[in-house]
Design an enzyme around this catalytic site. Structure first.
Site, PDB file in Angstrom:
ATOM      1  N   ILE A  28       0.862  -1.182   0.000  1.00 41.73           N
ATOM      2  CA  ILE A  28       0.000   0.000   0.000  1.00 41.73           C
ATOM      3  C   ILE A  28       0.897   1.230   0.000  1.00 41.73           C
ATOM      4  O   ILE A  28       2.047   1.175   0.431  1.00 41.73           O
ATOM      5  CB  ILE A  28      -1.010   0.017   1.171  1.00 41.73           C
ATOM      6  N   ASP A  29       0.377   2.331  -0.507  1.00 44.19           N
ATOM      7  CA  ASP A  29       1.184   3.535  -0.704  1.00 44.19           C
ATOM      8  C   ASP A  29       1.684   4.105   0.617  1.00 44.19           C
ATOM      9  O   ASP A  29       1.063   3.928   1.675  1.00 44.19           O
ATOM     10  CB  ASP A  29       0.355   4.606  -1.421  1.00 44.19           C
ATOM     11  N   ARG A  30       2.773   4.849   0.535  1.00 43.24           N
ATOM     12  CA  ARG A  30       3.381   5.419   1.736  1.00 43.24           C
ATOM     13  C   ARG A  30       2.416   6.264   2.567  1.00 43.24           C
ATOM     14  O   ARG A  30       2.389   6.124   3.795  1.00 43.24           O
ATOM     15  CB  ARG A  30       4.618   6.240   1.351  1.00 43.24           C
TER      16      ARG A  30
END
Length: 250
Positions: free
Chosen positions: A61-63
């Site tokens: 999942i994105d930062r």
């Protein structure tokens, strides 16, 4: 990075972590400690392992996004998890707080996404173009406040920045997401997008499993969970073995 208080589920085959916004899942050019590195260290110390610890990254999942991230502790589990993702046997549900109400209360969004690696962003198109890939998600408009709207999202495909990109394409940028059109950032640098629940057949035991990641401690999340306590969790009882509905019949 303290991993022990982030563990949602752990057995000999899997470990699932509640990622905080700002953390990276795998190492990147920033040189910051990744969740993958931290989990390896946690397992090595907890079980007094000699040598390198195996850990397979099942998905990312994105930062700036928070929530559940699954890792495989054995190569056999990783192969089976990868196959389950390909066969759409794993269902990931997100919660998002967005700026504008969606055009429909419930809908399936189908776009064709092009990734721009230089800008680290994606673009959603209504029709297929060269270098695009299909992206599908299902959303439900759960609640509204004076300024914000809560959406529940079932992700059917896993494209780069898919949820952020598709919601922006319908005029609903995620709160704090400057990259996709929200006017200002959140104080912590994260965005109001949370990988809330993951459902899957256990890759070894076979039982249907549901893992829920507690929402970040944030006044806006808490305001919505006061209205909808089904999204709240006390940090316990993340694991449930029970049937769950197919994506086609959410």
């Amino acid at each position: 990075m303290n991993i022990e208080n982030k563990v949602l589920y752990e057995d000999n085959h899997l470990i699932i972590i509640n990622k905080y916004c700002g953390e990276i899942v795998q190492a990147d050019p920033t040189g910051d400690v990744s969740l993958e590195q931290a989990v390896k260290t946690y397992l090595k110390e907890k079980y007094h392992k000699q040598g390198e610890v195996f850990l397979g990254v099942a998905h990312r999942i994105d930062r700036p996004v928070s929530g559940a991230v699954m890792f495989a502790r054995t190569s056999k589990a990783l192969v089976r998890i990868n196959r389950m993702f390909q066969q759409k046997e794993i269902r990931k549900t997100y919660l998002a707080i967005v700026k504008n109400p969606p055009p429909k209360e419930n809908d399936a969004l189908v776009h064709y996404i092009e990734r721009n690696t230089k800008k680290n962003r994606s673009y959603a198109f209504a029709k297929e173009r060269p270098n695009t890939r299909p992206a599908i998600l299902h959303y439900r408009h759960v609640a509204s406040s004076d300024r914000y709207h809560l959406l529940e999202i079932d992700l059917e495909t896993g494209r780069h920045h898919q949820i952020r990109c598709q919601l922006a394409a319908i005029g609903c940028p995620v709160r704090g997401d400057l990259k996709y059109g929200y006017p200002r950032s959140n104080p912590d640098g994260g965005i109001h997008l949370h990988a809330w629940q993951i459902k899957f057949p256990h890759p070894v035991k076979g039982e249907e499993t549901r893992i829920t990641a507690p929402l970040p401690k944030d006044a806006l999340w808490e305001a919505f969970t006061t209205l909808h306590p089904e999204y709240a969790t006390d940090g316990e009882d993340h694991l449930h073995a029970q049937p769950f509905k197919d994506l086609a019949n959410p």
